[in-house]
Design a protein around this motif. Structure first.
Motif, short mmCIF file in Angstrom:
data_model
loop_
_atom_site.label_atom_id
_atom_site.label_comp_id
_atom_site.label_asym_id
_atom_site.label_seq_id
_atom_site.Cartn_x
_atom_site.Cartn_y
_atom_site.Cartn_z
N MET A 269 -32.42 83.15 -9.14
CA MET A 269 -32.59 83.63 -7.57
C MET A 269 -33.95 83.21 -7.27
N ASP A 270 -33.85 82.79 -6.08
CA ASP A 270 -35.10 82.11 -5.58
C ASP A 270 -35.43 80.82 -6.01
N ASN A 271 -34.71 80.21 -6.85
CA ASN A 271 -35.13 79.08 -7.54
C ASN A 271 -36.45 78.98 -8.21
N ASP A 272 -36.87 80.44 -8.66
CA ASP A 272 -38.44 80.28 -9.19
C ASP A 272 -38.40 80.36 -10.63
N GLY A 273 -37.27 79.95 -11.30
CA GLY A 273 -37.18 80.19 -12.86
C GLY A 273 -37.65 81.38 -13.48
N VAL A 274 -37.46 82.67 -12.69
CA VAL A 274 -38.02 83.86 -13.27
C VAL A 274 -36.94 84.74 -13.50
N THR A 275 -35.88 85.22 -12.33
CA THR A 275 -35.29 86.11 -12.37
C THR A 275 -33.81 85.57 -12.33
N PHE A 276 -32.72 86.26 -13.38
CA PHE A 276 -31.80 85.51 -13.26
C PHE A 276 -30.64 86.59 -13.23
N VAL A 277 -29.48 86.19 -13.10
CA VAL A 277 -28.26 87.33 -12.76
C VAL A 277 -26.98 86.84 -13.53
N LYS A 278 -26.14 87.31 -14.26
CA LYS A 278 -24.94 86.83 -14.57
C LYS A 278 -23.95 87.94 -14.37
N ASN A 279 -22.80 87.67 -13.49
CA ASN A 279 -21.87 88.50 -13.56
C ASN A 279 -20.56 88.06 -13.93
N VAL A 280 -19.70 89.09 -14.69
CA VAL A 280 -18.73 88.76 -15.00
C VAL A 280 -17.45 89.57 -14.56
N LYS A 281 -16.45 89.25 -13.96
CA LYS A 281 -15.24 90.09 -13.64
C LYS A 281 -14.38 90.32 -14.81
N LYS A 282 -14.17 91.32 -15.04
CA LYS A 282 -13.18 92.08 -16.12
C LYS A 282 -11.86 92.17 -15.83
N ASP A 283 -10.98 92.43 -16.74
CA ASP A 283 -9.60 92.58 -16.48
C ASP A 283 -9.09 93.61 -15.34
N ASP A 284 -9.97 94.67 -15.78
CA ASP A 284 -9.79 95.65 -14.62
C ASP A 284 -10.58 95.70 -13.36
N GLU A 285 -10.87 94.64 -12.97
CA GLU A 285 -11.51 94.55 -11.80
C GLU A 285 -13.00 95.01 -11.52
N SER A 286 -13.43 95.59 -12.57
CA SER A 286 -14.77 95.99 -12.77
C SER A 286 -15.83 94.76 -13.00
N VAL A 287 -16.89 94.83 -12.45
CA VAL A 287 -17.80 93.71 -12.89
C VAL A 287 -18.93 94.14 -13.90
N SER A 288 -19.23 93.37 -14.67
CA SER A 288 -20.27 93.64 -15.59
C SER A 288 -21.51 92.80 -15.53
N GLU A 289 -22.48 92.97 -15.38
CA GLU A 289 -23.64 91.99 -15.36
C GLU A 289 -24.89 92.13 -15.97
N ILE A 290 -25.51 90.88 -16.41
CA ILE A 290 -27.02 91.13 -16.89
C ILE A 290 -27.97 90.67 -16.03
N LEU A 291 -28.97 91.49 -15.83
CA LEU A 291 -30.08 91.26 -15.01
C LEU A 291 -31.22 90.84 -16.00
N LEU A 292 -31.73 89.80 -15.62
CA LEU A 292 -32.67 89.08 -16.61
C LEU A 292 -33.95 88.82 -15.79
N SER A 293 -35.20 89.19 -16.33
CA SER A 293 -36.62 88.61 -15.67
C SER A 293 -37.46 88.15 -16.99
N ILE A 294 -37.85 86.89 -16.75
CA ILE A 294 -38.52 86.32 -17.92
C ILE A 294 -40.24 86.31 -17.38
N HIS A 295 -40.92 86.44 -18.18
CA HIS A 295 -42.13 86.52 -18.10
C HIS A 295 -42.83 85.38 -19.49
N VAL A 296 -43.07 84.34 -19.15
CA VAL A 296 -43.50 83.25 -20.18
C VAL A 296 -42.48 83.39 -21.43
#
Lengths: 373, 201
Positions: A14-41
């Motif tokens: 997000m933001d192209n700032d290299g700090v906050t990332f998100v990954k979404n994966v759609k599962k078979d039953d249409e529900s979405v699971s995601e990982i939110l990630l924030s890096i500090h050095v």
């Protein structure tokens, strides 16, 4: 290098700032699971609902990097994180850091007080000693003390941000009154070591409730206030807080960069600063996958300011206001407004805590609101 | 590193500039939580550990750090005369941190090799900013986690700084207690702490 790996793995930056990332994966039953990630050095914070997805991610990552223990989050950047998934509570606090600060400055056993600064605190530059009488030792200790408090303030202890901000204006040449004001912050910390910010599932902003507005979960709300001519040189102090899940996620207490001629104008200034941050956080929330359905409500206790933002009234005394500040008007009107102001009684305005030194009762009431405790 | 022996003198030799380890700002306390160094919050160089009761632990940590750097192929040994004109050889020093858990118990001693980035010349390096996250982003993730019942995890990439390749030519001297054969210096192939572009890696 680390960033590139994340992008290859399917994260979106997000933001192209290299700090906050998100990954979404759609599962078979249409529900979405995601990982939110924030890096500090070299430290990272990840939030994930799906344990198998997270385990896969960690397994893939440890192939290419040397990962140390990556269990549940307990400790992040010197702050303690407690979570209770059942009850839906996440709590941030800095008790250990606060204890260290108190020990360093030999205030470990001082008498606790209820507020971080005296009511109606006004620190003035006239209390500073003449430049040639400046004591280097005193200045250094003062600066170290303020630096230590500053870190507390911007991580989990927003309640002292006004007091710290006041003291931080005299970093170069503190006088006796400034030093005692700084010490008072430590007295306050000594009595409230374990205080922190608590986010709760389903918690609503009490100021919104008081005017009968109901919002969906994961919607931001805000409040902005100003103390007209409250600072040195007749400048005003603006303060605002942005709330999510029953506690604040962003806040600020600052002396305004210009001198304003009416309380309305100073309120207008703080609203505009708040609105800019609201818009930024709305983008963040949307990128994280939590759409903001309605405009963000900003609590404001000055009617004239609300009219001014709507684009009506008091033109004669407001026409000099900088165009930059008028940006908030564009956010508030149009087909898809991003912010909306609403009137709240002055004594229930939580952002008051960032604009002046409050007496105990009002301070504790606002603190409960913004810290969610 | 095969074929090269780096020797550590048993007594500390007072050479090498003492510099601030920018990223090492913990308060140095002993195991009882007593502060050791007066108002100075950091053990900044090998002068500071001299005569401490836990000196051998600090020295051990130093050796471990240097060994790690060597194993990762951070350095190669070059001749002093091979440094191209316009490049300087910069100094470095060790700084120390006593890592504690949330109750204040000592977990481990860590040493960190810091280059004196101020000796690098402007223009000989590129981007320098660190990828630090905004507190408001961290807190919004925490708030969402509370609302949605997500679990929060932590990630710690060991030696994240030291992974990045050094694109510029950088030559360093090891700190005082380590000695290279005469006339030799180290060339950095990976970034170490306090080099100007280090945090960007």
């Amino acid at each position: 290098m680390f960033v590139k790996w994340l992008l290859d793995y399917g994260f979106v930056n997000m933001d192209n700032d290299g700090v906050t990332f998100v990954k979404n994966v759609k599962k078979d039953d249409e529900s979405v699971s995601e990982i939110l990630l924030s890096i500090h050095v070299d430290d990272g914070l990840a939030a994930c609902s799906d344990i198998t997805m997270y385990t896969e991610f960690i397994a893939a990552m440890s192939k290419d990097f040397d990962l140390s223990d990556s269990g549940e989050l307990k400790w992040f950047m010197g702050g303690k994180v407690e979570q209770d998934r059942e009850k839906g509570i996440v709590r941030l606090s800095q008790e250990q850091y606060g204890n260290d600060v108190l020990k360093t400055f030999q205030m470990d056993d001082c008498t606790p007080v209820d507020t971080p600064c005296e009511a109606n605190l006004h620190l003035a530059a006239s209390d500073s000693p003449p430049l040639d009488k400046r004591n280097a030792e005193v200045v250094r200790n003062y600066q170290q003390l303020i630096r230590a408090c500053m870190y507390l303030t911007c991580f989990s202890r927003g309640d002292c941000s006004f007091a710290v901000n006041q003291c931080a204006r005299f970093m170069s040449n503190p006088g006796p009154t400034h030093t005692s004001a700084a010490k008072r912050i430590l007295h306050y910390l000594a009595g409230t070591r374990s205080l922190g910010i608590t986010y709760r599932r389903g918690a609503v902003d009490p100021s919104l409730l008081s005017v009968g507005v109901r919002t969906a979960p994961n919607q931001l709300s805000a409040s902005a206030d100003a103390d007209h001519a409250g600072a040195d040189g007749r400048r005003s102090v603006s303060g605002w807080a942005i709330m999510l899940a029953g506690a604040m996620i962003a806040w600020s207490s600052k002396r305004q960069p210009v001198t304003t001629i009416s309380s309305t104008e100073s309120e207008f200034y703080s609203v505009s600063q708040c609105a800019l941050d609201c818009v930024y956080l709305r983008r963040i929330m949307e990128l994280l996958g939590y759409e903001q359905m309605a405009p963000t409500h900003i609590a404001q206790d000055n009617n004239a300011c609300i009219f001014l933002v709507k684009g009506s009234g008091m033109y004669a005394r407001a026409k000099h206001i900088d165009t930059r500040v008028h940006r908030v008007r564009e956010f508030a009107v149009g087909d898809k407004p991003e912010v909306k102001l609403y009137k709240i009684a002055g004594e229930y305005q939580p952002a008051d805590i960032f604009t002046k030194g409050l007496p105990r009762v009002a301070f504790q009431r606002h603190r409960r609101t913004i810290m969610g405790e | 590193m095969p074929g090269v022996k780096i020797r550590r003198h048993e007594s500390f030799i007072t050479t090498g500039a003492a510099m601030m380890g920018m990223f090492w700002t913990a308060i140095a306390c002993d195991e009882h939580g007593q502060q050791l160094t007066g108002m100075r919050p950091v053990l900044r160089s090998h002068y500071d550990i001299e005569g401490r009761s836990d000196e051998h632990l600090c020295v051990e940590a130093c050796d471990k750090e240097i060994k790690k750097l060597l194993e990762m192929g951070t350095f190669s040994i070059v001749d002093e005369n091979d440094i191209p004109p316009g490049h300087k050889c910069i100094n470095c020093c060790m700084s120390f941190k006593i890592k504690k858990d949330c109750d204040g118990n000592v977990l481990e001693y860590r040493a960190c090799c810091n280059a004196n980035g101020r000796q690098q010349e402007v223009g000989s390096y590129g981007d320098t900013f660190a990828t630090t996250s905004k507190f408001s982003c961290i807190r919004s993730i925490c708030a969402i986690a509370a609302q949605e019942g997500l679990t929060l995890y932590q990630l710690d990439v060991k030696g994240a700084f030291l992974l990045a390749e050094c694109k510029e030519r950088v030559y360093i001297n090891l700190p005082g207690q380590y000695r290279l054969p005469k006339g030799k210096v180290l060339q950095c192939h990976r970034l170490i702490y306090s080099l100007k572009p280090a945090a960007h890696g």
